[in-house]
Design a protein around this motif. Structure first.
Motif, PDB file in Angstrom:
ATOM      1  N   LEU A 104       0.830  -1.191   0.000  1.00 28.15           N
ATOM      2  CA  LEU A 104       0.000   0.000   0.000  1.00 28.15           C
ATOM      3  C   LEU A 104       0.871   1.249   0.000  1.00 28.15           C
ATOM      4  O   LEU A 104       1.852   1.324   0.721  1.00 28.15           O
ATOM      5  N   ALA A 105       0.467   2.200  -0.792  1.00 29.90           N
ATOM      6  CA  ALA A 105       1.173   3.470  -0.789  1.00 29.90           C
ATOM      7  C   ALA A 105       0.706   4.333   0.385  1.00 29.90           C
ATOM      8  O   ALA A 105       1.488   5.067   0.970  1.00 29.90           O
ATOM      9  N   PHE A 106      -0.586   4.232   0.730  1.00 30.13           N
ATOM     10  CA  PHE A 106      -1.168   4.988   1.834  1.00 30.13           C
ATOM     11  C   PHE A 106      -1.911   4.005   2.731  1.00 30.13           C
ATOM     12  O   PHE A 106      -3.071   3.689   2.482  1.00 30.13           O
ATOM     13  N   PRO A 107      -1.275   3.506   3.787  1.00 37.92           N
ATOM     14  CA  PRO A 107      -1.865   2.446   4.606  1.00 37.92           C
ATOM     15  C   PRO A 107      -3.117   2.848   5.382  1.00 37.92           C
ATOM     16  O   PRO A 107      -3.807   1.989   5.906  1.00 37.92           O
ATOM     17  N   ASP A 108      -3.439   4.125   5.429  1.00 36.20           N
ATOM     18  CA  ASP A 108      -4.648   4.528   6.140  1.00 36.20           C
ATOM     19  C   ASP A 108      -5.828   4.753   5.196  1.00 36.20           C
ATOM     20  O   ASP A 108      -6.886   5.202   5.619  1.00 36.20           O
ATOM     21  N   HIS A 109      -5.642   4.446   3.912  1.00 37.49           N
ATOM     22  CA  HIS A 109      -6.714   4.658   2.941  1.00 37.49           C
ATOM     23  C   HIS A 109      -6.831   3.453   2.009  1.00 37.49           C
ATOM     24  O   HIS A 109      -6.217   3.415   0.947  1.00 37.49           O
ATOM     25  N   TYR A 110      -7.611   2.478   2.434  1.00 34.45           N
ATOM     26  CA  TYR A 110      -7.876   1.330   1.575  1.00 34.45           C
ATOM     27  C   TYR A 110      -9.115   0.600   2.072  1.00 34.45           C
ATOM     28  O   TYR A 110      -9.551   0.783   3.205  1.00 34.45           O
ATOM     29  N   VAL A 111      -9.677  -0.204   1.188  1.00 34.20           N
ATOM     30  CA  VAL A 111     -10.796  -1.082   1.522  1.00 34.20           C
ATOM     31  C   VAL A 111     -10.387  -2.472   1.090  1.00 34.20           C
ATOM     32  O   VAL A 111      -9.858  -2.664  -0.013  1.00 34.20           O
ATOM     33  N   ALA A 112     -10.614  -3.443   1.970  1.00 28.27           N
ATOM     34  CA  ALA A 112     -10.252  -4.833   1.655  1.00 28.27           C
ATOM     35  C   ALA A 112     -11.438  -5.740   1.949  1.00 28.27           C
ATOM     36  O   ALA A 112     -12.322  -5.395   2.731  1.00 28.27           O
ATOM     37  N   LYS A 113     -11.435  -6.897   1.299  1.00 31.27           N
ATOM     38  CA  LYS A 113     -12.464  -7.892   1.586  1.00 31.27           C
ATOM     39  C   LYS A 113     -11.795  -9.249   1.762  1.00 31.27           C
ATOM     40  O   LYS A 113     -10.667  -9.468   1.299  1.00 31.27           O
ATOM     41  N   ALA A 114     -12.497 -10.143   2.408  1.00 32.73           N
ATOM     42  CA  ALA A 114     -11.944 -11.465   2.709  1.00 32.73           C
ATOM     43  C   ALA A 114     -12.098 -12.412   1.524  1.00 32.73           C
ATOM     44  O   ALA A 114     -13.099 -12.371   0.803  1.00 32.73           O
ATOM     45  N   VAL A 115     -11.075 -13.255   1.345  1.00 32.39           N
ATOM     46  CA  VAL A 115     -11.099 -14.338   0.355  1.00 32.39           C
ATOM     47  C   VAL A 115     -10.451 -15.561   0.983  1.00 32.39           C
ATOM     48  O   VAL A 115      -9.769 -15.454   2.002  1.00 32.39           O
ATOM     49  N   THR A 116     -10.668 -16.705   0.381  1.00 31.74           N
ATOM     50  CA  THR A 116      -9.998 -17.927   0.818  1.00 31.74           C
ATOM     51  C   THR A 116      -8.898 -18.250  -0.175  1.00 31.74           C
ATOM     52  O   THR A 116      -9.151 -18.338  -1.377  1.00 31.74           O
ATOM     53  N   ILE A 117      -7.682 -18.400   0.331  1.00 30.19           N
ATOM     54  CA  ILE A 117      -6.533 -18.764  -0.499  1.00 30.19           C
ATOM     55  C   ILE A 117      -6.348 -20.272  -0.360  1.00 30.19           C
ATOM     56  O   ILE A 117      -6.142 -20.774   0.740  1.00 30.19           O
ATOM     57  N   LYS A 118      -6.432 -20.975  -1.476  1.00 28.59           N
ATOM     58  CA  LYS A 118      -6.274 -22.430  -1.476  1.00 28.59           C
ATOM     59  C   LYS A 118      -4.800 -22.800  -1.362  1.00 28.59           C
ATOM     60  O   LYS A 118      -3.923 -22.111  -1.874  1.00 28.59           O
ATOM     61  N   SER A 119      -4.532 -23.906  -0.704  1.00 27.48           N
ATOM     62  CA  SER A 119      -3.154 -24.343  -0.488  1.00 27.48           C
ATOM     63  C   SER A 119      -2.457 -24.723  -1.791  1.00 27.48           C
ATOM     64  O   SER A 119      -1.239 -24.709  -1.868  1.00 27.48           O
ATOM     65  N   ASP A 120      -3.223 -25.035  -2.832  1.00 31.87           N
ATOM     66  CA  ASP A 120      -2.628 -25.405  -4.127  1.00 31.87           C
ATOM     67  C   ASP A 120      -2.569 -24.219  -5.091  1.00 31.87           C
ATOM     68  O   ASP A 120      -2.427 -24.393  -6.294  1.00 31.87           O
TER      69      ASP A 120
END
Length: 91
Positions: A1-17
């Protein structure tokens, strides 16, 4: 992140493969900054932190709105990925 106080994130599942996983020592990791799920027109976001998938699938956050330092990414974003992420500014 260029500006760590300005972002929106959402959850995802990362598969082991996951194809983007790399081995670091004894750990299998999908690196922070990976375009998710692929660096193409299917892009949905940018992985916020390293995802350690050594022991199986994990939950992780992808940035869907914010400013990303392009030089810090493990791979440069494809033009189609940039188009697919209109709320992410690669600077």
């Amino acid at each position: 992140l260029a500006f760590p106080d300005h972002y929106v994130a959402k959850a995802v599942t990362i598969k082991s493969d996951n194809a983007n996983a790399v081995v670091r020592g004894s750990a299998k990791v999908v690196p922070a900054g990976t375009i998710w799920p692929a660096n193409d027109a299917t892009a949905q976001g940018v992985l916020l932190n390293d995802a350690f998938v050594t022991n199986g699938d994990v939950s992780a956050a992808i940035v869907v709105h914010g400013f990303i330092k392009t030089k810090a990414l493990p791979a440069q974003p494809d033009a189609t990925a940039k188009t697919a992420l209109p709320l992410v500014a690669f600077i």
